[in-house]
Write a protein that holds these residues in place. Structure first.
Motif, PDB file in Angstrom:
ATOM      1  N   GLU A  59      11.610  86.568  10.701  1.00 53.04           N
ATOM      2  CA  GLU A  59      10.586  87.166   9.849  1.00 53.04           C
ATOM      3  C   GLU A  59       9.214  87.104  10.510  1.00 53.04           C
ATOM      4  O   GLU A  59       8.428  88.052  10.441  1.00 53.04           O
ATOM      5  CB  GLU A  59      10.535  86.443   8.497  1.00 53.04           C
ATOM      6  CG  GLU A  59      11.789  86.589   7.641  1.00 53.04           C
ATOM      7  CD  GLU A  59      12.937  85.702   8.100  1.00 53.04           C
ATOM      8  OE1 GLU A  59      12.688  84.859   8.998  1.00 53.04           O
ATOM      9  OE2 GLU A  59      14.063  85.857   7.595  1.00 53.04           O
ATOM     10  N   GLN A 107       8.687  87.007  13.711  1.00 59.61           N
ATOM     11  CA  GLN A 107       8.718  87.961  14.822  1.00 59.61           C
ATOM     12  C   GLN A 107       8.320  89.358  14.352  1.00 59.61           C
ATOM     13  O   GLN A 107       7.519  90.049  14.999  1.00 59.61           O
ATOM     14  CB  GLN A 107      10.112  88.005  15.446  1.00 59.61           C
ATOM     15  CG  GLN A 107      10.542  86.722  16.140  1.00 59.61           C
ATOM     16  CD  GLN A 107      11.953  86.826  16.705  1.00 59.61           C
ATOM     17  OE1 GLN A 107      12.380  87.895  17.113  1.00 59.61           O
ATOM     18  NE2 GLN A 107      12.679  85.708  16.708  1.00 59.61           N
ATOM     19  N   LYS A 108       8.859  89.761  13.223  1.00 60.30           N
ATOM     20  CA  LYS A 108       8.540  91.084  12.686  1.00 60.30           C
ATOM     21  C   LYS A 108       7.068  91.185  12.316  1.00 60.30           C
ATOM     22  O   LYS A 108       6.417  92.202  12.580  1.00 60.30           O
ATOM     23  CB  LYS A 108       9.411  91.382  11.464  1.00 60.30           C
ATOM     24  CG  LYS A 108      10.887  91.537  11.782  1.00 60.30           C
ATOM     25  CD  LYS A 108      11.688  91.819  10.523  1.00 60.30           C
ATOM     26  CE  LYS A 108      13.177  91.971  10.831  1.00 60.30           C
ATOM     27  NZ  LYS A 108      13.983  92.217   9.604  1.00 60.30           N
ATOM     28  N   GLN A 109       6.531  90.132  11.736  1.00 60.51           N
ATOM     29  CA  GLN A 109       5.124  90.137  11.332  1.00 60.51           C
ATOM     30  C   GLN A 109       4.186  90.240  12.536  1.00 60.51           C
ATOM     31  O   GLN A 109       3.112  90.840  12.450  1.00 60.51           O
ATOM     32  CB  GLN A 109       4.805  88.876  10.535  1.00 60.51           C
ATOM     33  CG  GLN A 109       5.503  88.806   9.187  1.00 60.51           C
ATOM     34  CD  GLN A 109       5.304  87.458   8.510  1.00 60.51           C
ATOM     35  OE1 GLN A 109       4.597  86.591   9.022  1.00 60.51           O
ATOM     36  NE2 GLN A 109       5.935  87.281   7.350  1.00 60.51           N
ATOM     37  N   ALA A 113       9.447  92.565  19.489  1.00 61.83           N
ATOM     38  CA  ALA A 113      10.652  93.400  19.483  1.00 61.83           C
ATOM     39  C   ALA A 113      11.552  92.990  20.637  1.00 61.83           C
ATOM     40  O   ALA A 113      11.082  92.718  21.744  1.00 61.83           O
ATOM     41  CB  ALA A 113      10.284  94.879  19.601  1.00 61.83           C
TER      42      ALA A 113
END
Length: 420
Positions: free
Chosen positions: A80, A82-84, A88
């Protein structure tokens, strides 16, 4: 005698018994001391064993959490998070790399966006409103002049305005007389001709003043207007020669304005590479002042003559310059992408590579929530991709975006480890 002998015998017997008892008690191998010695030795042995155990706990097989089998510290980050942070991950694949022609060049101002500002007529500078380095807009007043020639032009303008008013009044008067058949028809024709001539003269005087830089609003006032010197384009003032009190004329430039939103980079292309370069070809420009920034441009000019001494031709790359980071006279490195090679190489995006302590690092995914920082050796770069010569294998999963975020987390962990 017998009683005396008996007493002596008893004394000797008691003395001998006491000596035997004393020897038995103080013998080294006696039971009491042996027991005490065993307890002491056991205590010392236990103490030694405790120290040995403690020592073994400090030295035996130390393993720190967060380190992999290679000794590199892993960077842990939840999916989570990483996405914020825009991290990628993608597998590494082999692909064809475009060829690259590298050349050095120098940044210059776009000659199509430079203006040398001078007054339209001679005059004395009475005010300076812009200085070196100022950003100005098109039409902005940079300086004002007091001009004798402007005064003469204003005088002619007022005379023409007066003649037009008289011609109009005369024409209206003649029209009334003709309507009353007091005046002849030819008189109205002459009056109309005089009126149109006065109109033309006034228009000519207005155009002259407009060319000098005097606006219609300046003409409405009764006071003699000063001659404004305006910026013909928007940009940055790179030269200034305007000084209050000096005389200026059209042959003398007061300001130089350059629009640096777009610049030129002039490079030398070797004769052997000429067939690979064409107008409209994309180019990547880098300067030492901003090593992590790549400026995109295109080739807009190729010289038709080869320099006899260097066997090169001049090429011009036009580059967009947001934020005016590129400055005239900077040295630059230009890469021109050519057709892709037939061979395939292991290539990754340039933004996946970060630099730390002089080393090129990438972050290889270890599961879903951990990354291994790994040193790599890089080859040529082109079109936003860079070749990996060693340190990475095909199929490994790599953080292709968000490398700088992971680098920051790695550095935080190192600082925390040192503090501990």
């Amino acid at each position: 005698m017998n009683r005396k002998g008996i007493i002596i015998g008893l004394v000797l017997t008691i003395a001998l018994g006491g000596g035997v008892a004393y020897r038995l008690i103080n013998t080294p191998g006696s039971g009491g001391h042996a027991e005490h010695g065993e307890h002491a030795e056991a205590g010392h042995a236990e103490e030694k064993g405790g120290h040995a155990e403690e020592k073994g706990g400090h030295t035996g097989g130390r393993e720190e959490e967060g380190h992999d089998e290679h000794g590199e510290k892993l960077v842990k980050m939840a999916v989570e998070v990483q996405k914020q942070n825009g991290v990628a991950v993608a597998p590494v694949k082999k692909s064809q790399m475009p060829g690259v022609i590298s050349a050095t060049g120098k940044v210059e101002a776009n000659a199509d966006r430079i203006a040398h500002v001078s007054p339209r007529i001679s005059g004395k500078i009475v005010a300076v409103r812009a200085s070196l380095g100022d950003s100005v807009g098109g039409g902005q007043v940079l300086a004002t002049l007091d001009s004798v020639e402007l005064g003469e032009a204003m005088s002619r303008y007022h005379q023409s305005k007066t003649r037009l008013a008289l011609a109009q009044s005369n024409m209206e008067r003649v029209k009334v007389l003709v309507d009353k058949k007091i005046a002849a028809r030819k008189e109205i024709l002459q009056a109309e001709t005089d009126y149109k001539t006065a109109q033309t003269e006034l228009h000519t005087d207005q155009e002259r003043l407009s060319l000098y830089g005097v606006s219609a609003g300046d003409l409405k006032g009764d006071r003699k207007p000063l001659l404004p010197v305006r910026a013909p384009i928007g940009g940055v003032i790179t030269e200034k020669h305007a000084i209050v009190g000096e005389l200026s004329d059209p042959a003398k430039s007061l300001y130089t304005i350059a629009d640096l939103s777009s610049v030129w980079v002039l490079v030398d292309i070797h004769e052997k590479d000429l067939a690979k370069v064409r107008r409209g070809q994309t180019a990547t420009v880098a300067v030492s002042a901003f090593p992590e920034t790549k400026f995109r441009g295109r080739v807009t000019y190729l010289a038709d003559v080869v320099d006899q001494a260097t066997r090169t031709i001049k090429a011009r790359v036009e580059v967009a310059n947001p934020g005016r980071k590129l400055k005239p006279e900077m040295f630059a490195t230009v890469e021109l992408a050519t057709a892709a090679d037939a061979s395939q190489v292991l290539a990754i995006p340039e933004e996946a590579v970060v630099e730390l302590e002089g080393k090129k690092l990438i972050f290889v995914a270890e599961g879903d929530a951990a990354f291994e920082p790994r040193k790599v050796e890089l080859g040529r770069a082109s079109g936003g991709m860079v070749e990996v010569l060693s340190g990475l294998k095909e199929g490994e999963r790599l953080a292709v975006k968000g490398g700088f975020v992971l680098k920051s987390e790695l550095q935080k962990g190192e600082i925390s480890g040192h503090d501990h």
